[in-house]
Motif scaffolding. Structure first.
Motif, PDB file in Angstrom:
ATOM      1  N   ALA A  23      -0.990 -34.486  20.617  1.00 53.83           N
ATOM      2  CA  ALA A  23      -1.786 -34.138  21.792  1.00 53.83           C
ATOM      3  C   ALA A  23      -0.994 -34.372  23.074  1.00 53.83           C
ATOM      4  CB  ALA A  23      -3.073 -34.956  21.812  1.00 53.83           C
ATOM      5  N   LEU A  24      -0.278 -35.505  23.132  1.00 52.14           N
ATOM      6  CA  LEU A  24       0.502 -35.806  24.326  1.00 52.14           C
ATOM      7  C   LEU A  24       1.616 -34.789  24.521  1.00 52.14           C
ATOM      8  CD1 LEU A  24       0.724 -39.696  24.048  1.00 52.14           C
ATOM      9  CD2 LEU A  24      -0.522 -38.372  25.766  1.00 52.14           C
ATOM     10  N   ALA A  25       2.217 -34.358  23.407  1.00 56.24           N
ATOM     11  CA  ALA A  25       3.264 -33.350  23.512  1.00 56.24           C
ATOM     12  C   ALA A  25       2.714 -32.042  24.056  1.00 56.24           C
ATOM     13  CB  ALA A  25       3.898 -33.119  22.140  1.00 56.24           C
ATOM     14  N   ALA A  26       1.521 -31.685  23.562  1.00 54.99           N
ATOM     15  CA  ALA A  26       0.909 -30.436  24.024  1.00 54.99           C
ATOM     16  C   ALA A  26       0.423 -30.550  25.449  1.00 54.99           C
ATOM     17  CB  ALA A  26      -0.244 -30.060  23.107  1.00 54.99           C
ATOM     18  N   TRP A  27       0.029 -31.765  25.845  1.00 49.66           N
ATOM     19  CA  TRP A  27      -0.536 -31.987  27.177  1.00 49.66           C
ATOM     20  C   TRP A  27       0.453 -31.597  28.279  1.00 49.66           C
ATOM     21  CZ3 TRP A  27      -3.050 -37.358  28.684  1.00 49.66           C
ATOM     22  CH2 TRP A  27      -3.905 -37.162  29.757  1.00 49.66           C
ATOM     23  N   ALA A  28       1.737 -31.756  27.972  1.00 55.20           N
ATOM     24  CA  ALA A  28       2.757 -31.489  28.977  1.00 55.20           C
ATOM     25  C   ALA A  28       2.705 -30.052  29.478  1.00 55.20           C
ATOM     26  CB  ALA A  28       4.139 -31.797  28.410  1.00 55.20           C
ATOM     27  N   PHE A  29       2.303 -29.124  28.592  1.00 59.55           N
ATOM     28  CA  PHE A  29       2.252 -27.722  29.027  1.00 59.55           C
ATOM     29  C   PHE A  29       0.837 -27.161  29.025  1.00 59.55           C
ATOM     30  CE2 PHE A  29       3.243 -27.654  24.453  1.00 59.55           C
ATOM     31  CZ  PHE A  29       2.220 -26.866  23.964  1.00 59.55           C
ATOM     32  N   ALA A  30      -0.155 -28.025  28.757  1.00 59.60           N
ATOM     33  CA  ALA A  30      -1.534 -27.535  28.712  1.00 59.60           C
ATOM     34  C   ALA A  30      -1.969 -26.975  30.049  1.00 59.60           C
ATOM     35  CB  ALA A  30      -2.478 -28.660  28.275  1.00 59.60           C
ATOM     36  N   GLY A  31      -1.425 -27.560  31.130  1.00 58.18           N
ATOM     37  CA  GLY A  31      -1.851 -27.120  32.452  1.00 58.18           C
ATOM     38  C   GLY A  31      -1.432 -25.705  32.769  1.00 58.18           C
ATOM     39  N   THR A  32      -0.449 -25.189  32.037  1.00 54.97           N
ATOM     40  CA  THR A  32       0.016 -23.828  32.309  1.00 54.97           C
ATOM     41  C   THR A  32      -0.627 -22.801  31.380  1.00 54.97           C
ATOM     42  OG1 THR A  32       1.890 -24.069  30.795  1.00 54.97           O
ATOM     43  CG2 THR A  32       2.236 -24.749  33.073  1.00 54.97           C
ATOM     44  N   THR A  33      -1.464 -23.276  30.440  1.00 58.16           N
ATOM     45  CA  THR A  33      -2.097 -22.362  29.498  1.00 58.16           C
ATOM     46  C   THR A  33      -3.008 -21.379  30.234  1.00 58.16           C
ATOM     47  OG1 THR A  33      -2.054 -24.026  27.768  1.00 58.16           O
ATOM     48  CG2 THR A  33      -3.595 -22.206  27.478  1.00 58.16           C
ATOM     49  N   ALA A  34      -2.892 -20.125  29.916  1.00 56.26           N
ATOM     50  CA  ALA A  34      -3.709 -19.098  30.566  1.00 56.26           C
ATOM     51  C   ALA A  34      -5.019 -18.941  29.805  1.00 56.26           C
ATOM     52  CB  ALA A  34      -2.952 -17.775  30.597  1.00 56.26           C
ATOM     53  N   TYR A  35      -6.108 -19.249  30.472  1.00 58.43           N
ATOM     54  CA  TYR A  35      -7.416 -19.053  29.871  1.00 58.43           C
ATOM     55  C   TYR A  35      -7.842 -17.597  30.047  1.00 58.43           C
ATOM     56  CZ  TYR A  35      -7.938 -24.127  29.626  1.00 58.43           C
ATOM     57  OH  TYR A  35      -7.773 -25.453  29.336  1.00 58.43           O
ATOM     58  N   ALA A  36      -8.585 -17.101  29.100  1.00 57.64           N
ATOM     59  CA  ALA A  36      -9.046 -15.720  29.172  1.00 57.64           C
ATOM     60  C   ALA A  36     -10.555 -15.695  29.029  1.00 57.64           C
ATOM     61  CB  ALA A  36      -8.396 -14.893  28.066  1.00 57.64           C
ATOM     62  N   GLU A  37     -11.229 -15.017  29.954  1.00 61.25           N
ATOM     63  CA  GLU A  37     -12.675 -14.884  29.857  1.00 61.25           C
ATOM     64  C   GLU A  37     -13.036 -14.308  28.486  1.00 61.25           C
ATOM     65  OE1 GLU A  37     -15.120 -15.879  31.618  1.00 61.25           O
ATOM     66  OE2 GLU A  37     -14.948 -15.453  33.768  1.00 61.25           O
ATOM     67  N   GLY A  38     -14.019 -14.905  27.854  1.00 66.91           N
ATOM     68  CA  GLY A  38     -14.456 -14.445  26.545  1.00 66.91           C
ATOM     69  C   GLY A  38     -13.953 -15.315  25.408  1.00 66.91           C
ATOM     70  N   GLN A  39     -12.958 -16.160  25.678  1.00 72.43           N
ATOM     71  CA  GLN A  39     -12.494 -17.104  24.658  1.00 72.43           C
ATOM     72  C   GLN A  39     -13.318 -18.368  24.764  1.00 72.43           C
ATOM     73  OE1 GLN A  39      -8.172 -18.201  23.838  1.00 72.43           O
ATOM     74  NE2 GLN A  39      -8.856 -20.095  24.814  1.00 72.43           N
ATOM     75  N   LEU A  40     -13.855 -18.834  23.654  1.00 74.46           N
ATOM     76  CA  LEU A  40     -14.678 -20.037  23.681  1.00 74.46           C
ATOM     77  C   LEU A  40     -14.609 -20.734  22.335  1.00 74.46           C
ATOM     78  CD1 LEU A  40     -16.561 -21.743  25.409  1.00 74.46           C
ATOM     79  CD2 LEU A  40     -18.478 -20.403  24.552  1.00 74.46           C
ATOM     80  N   ARG A  41     -13.973 -21.893  22.331  1.00 74.02           N
ATOM     81  CA  ARG A  41     -13.823 -22.695  21.122  1.00 74.02           C
ATOM     82  C   ARG A  41     -14.569 -24.012  21.325  1.00 74.02           C
ATOM     83  NH1 ARG A  41      -7.556 -22.778  21.704  1.00 74.02           N
ATOM     84  NH2 ARG A  41      -8.389 -23.188  23.794  1.00 74.02           N
ATOM     85  N   ILE A  42     -15.531 -24.258  20.471  1.00 70.31           N
ATOM     86  CA  ILE A  42     -16.454 -25.370  20.649  1.00 70.31           C
ATOM     87  C   ILE A  42     -16.336 -26.346  19.490  1.00 70.31           C
ATOM     88  CG2 ILE A  42     -18.881 -26.006  21.011  1.00 70.31           C
ATOM     89  CD1 ILE A  42     -19.210 -22.867  21.617  1.00 70.31           C
ATOM     90  N   ALA A  43     -16.156 -27.614  19.808  1.00 71.56           N
ATOM     91  CA  ALA A  43     -16.072 -28.641  18.769  1.00 71.56           C
ATOM     92  C   ALA A  43     -17.390 -29.409  18.707  1.00 71.56           C
ATOM     93  CB  ALA A  43     -14.930 -29.606  19.061  1.00 71.56           C
ATOM     94  N   GLU A  44     -17.941 -29.505  17.510  1.00 75.60           N
ATOM     95  CA  GLU A  44     -19.156 -30.274  17.280  1.00 75.60           C
ATOM     96  C   GLU A  44     -18.888 -31.272  16.159  1.00 75.60           C
ATOM     97  OE1 GLU A  44     -22.318 -27.954  15.586  1.00 75.60           O
ATOM     98  OE2 GLU A  44     -20.914 -26.623  14.559  1.00 75.60           O
ATOM     99  N   GLN A  45     -19.838 -32.188  15.988  1.00 72.08           N
ATOM    100  CA  GLN A  45     -19.729 -33.168  14.926  1.00 72.08           C
ATOM    101  C   GLN A  45     -20.956 -33.067  14.017  1.00 72.08           C
ATOM    102  OE1 GLN A  45     -17.926 -37.033  16.058  1.00 72.08           O
ATOM    103  NE2 GLN A  45     -18.042 -36.290  18.173  1.00 72.08           N
ATOM    104  N   HIS A  46     -21.186 -34.108  13.243  1.00 74.38           N
ATOM    105  CA  HIS A  46     -22.246 -34.089  12.253  1.00 74.38           C
ATOM    106  C   HIS A  46     -23.567 -34.611  12.837  1.00 74.38           C
ATOM    107  CE1 HIS A  46     -19.309 -33.329   9.045  1.00 74.38           C
ATOM    108  NE2 HIS A  46     -18.563 -34.262   9.602  1.00 74.38           N
ATOM    109  N   GLY A  47     -24.673 -34.044  12.359  1.00 71.10           N
ATOM    110  CA  GLY A  47     -25.977 -34.603  12.678  1.00 71.10           C
ATOM    111  C   GLY A  47     -26.839 -33.747  13.571  1.00 71.10           C
TER     112      GLY A  47
END
Length: 344
Positions: A21-45
């Motif tokens: 995660a830390l390695a990815a964090w270094a370039f996460a700020g430059t990631t281009a978001y695109a309208e219509g992309q939506l990834r949602i994390a949920e858990q149990h219950g």
């Protein structure tokens, strides 16, 4: 196998995931978001009932179309706030679903950088600390013979509530008094251990419907602690959160997501039976339907978007140094959206 040996894989995976995660964090700020992309994390219950109704009825797709977007949400099932936070920081997900504790942890770490904040509450749900050890009546009765299952040690909201309870029992300097007894374990596995009995896991800080299943499934299972008692009343324990960049760069997608949550909340309130069916379908659960409807109708449960009574936990985490930045109010760690204006 000893419980310490059992813990090692979790620690190794957590450290490895964090490093990635830390390695990815270094370039996460430059990631281009695109309208219509939506990834949602949920858990149990059932604390994720809002998301389960949204998924079952395809409400994000519905509200996306009203703004001219074709949204195909991706649903990711993870366990524990640490894994959720790693996924958000690595750019693997856009919306995180986890406890208030993990939200405060990542808000604190990303303040002034990616500014992760709460999107909405998933509602007020009472969490029970269950034990099948007849000798344990209160948290003061736990000994080195006991093991308490949590979705994530230290960082999960259950872990933080347990620390808050310990600080009230023994003083703030002893808030980690019970940490040595906690073990990371997903809710389904922990529930199996409590119902079966005879394992090293003899306590579980659970959520609905697992806590109700445990109480019905093992005659020795009983409530040791209730989250509402520790926090001073009904409170939001599970929330949704995202980076400021995602919210700003994707106003239509973000708006469609929030609109879908609002519609789902209204549906659950008006149709508990339909909500139960949605849970059973999306979670692929074999839970007794009547028990599930009974849980959803529990007056202690309120499914709503505005967070309630989250600040006591934030104050506690600031007091004991679990977070460096002390929020002045819940508004510091929730986005300034209309549905959050009457929160706390």
């Amino acid at each position: 196998m000893s419980i310490n040996a059992a813990r090692r894989p979790f620690r190794f995976l957590s450290m490895r995931t964090a490093a990635l995660a830390l390695a990815a964090w270094a370039f996460a700020g430059t990631t281009a978001y695109a309208e219509g992309q939506l990834r949602i994390a949920e858990q149990h219950g059932i604390v994720y009932l809002l998301l389960q109704v949204v998924q079952d009825q395809k409400l994000i797709e519905k509200h996306g179309k009203t703004t001219g977007l074709e949204i195909k949400p991706q649903w990711v099932k993870l366990s524990g706030g640490a894994a959720i936070n790693d996924a958000l920081l690595s750019g693997s997900i856009d919306i995180a679903g986890a406890g208030v504790g993990p939200l405060l942890t990542i808000w604190d770490k990303t303040r002034g950088k990616y500014n992760v904040k709460g999107v909405a509450s998933l509602g007020n749900f009472p969490y029970y600390l269950i034990s099948n050890n007849p000798d344990v009546k209160t948290i003061a009765d736990f000994s080195d013979k006991d093991r308490i299952a949590l979705p994530a040690t230290t960082v999960s909201v259950q872990a933080r509530i347990l620390q808050l309870a310990a600080s009230k029992q023994w003083g703030k300097e002893a808030f980690k008094q019970l940490d040595r007894l906690t073990v990371t374990l997903p809710h389904p596995e922990a529930t199996g251990s409590i119902i079966k009995g005879g394992t090293e896991i003899n306590a579980h800080f659970a959520t609905p419907p697992y806590q109700e299943q445990e109480l019905k499934g093992n005659k020795n299972a009983h409530i040791v602690l209730k989250s509402y008692d520790v926090l001073g009343g009904p409170s939001t324990s599970t929330v949704l959160y995202a980076t400021e960049k995602f919210r700003q760069d994707n106003p239509k997608t973000y708006g469609a997501f929030v609109a879908s949550l609002k519609e789902a909340a209204a549906f659950i309130k008006a149709n508990p039976e339909g909500a139960a069916d949605a849970y059973i379908r999306t979670a692929k659960s074999n839970i007794d339907r009547n028990l599930l409807i009974e849980i959803i109708r529990n007056p202690d449960i309120q499914v709503k978007l505005a967070p309630e009574n989250t600040f006591p936990l934030a104050q506690f985490m600031g007091d004991v140094g679990a977070i460096k930045n002390r929020p002045a109010s819940y508004q510091d760690y929730f986005f300034d959206d209309e549905h959050n204006h009457n929160g706390s």
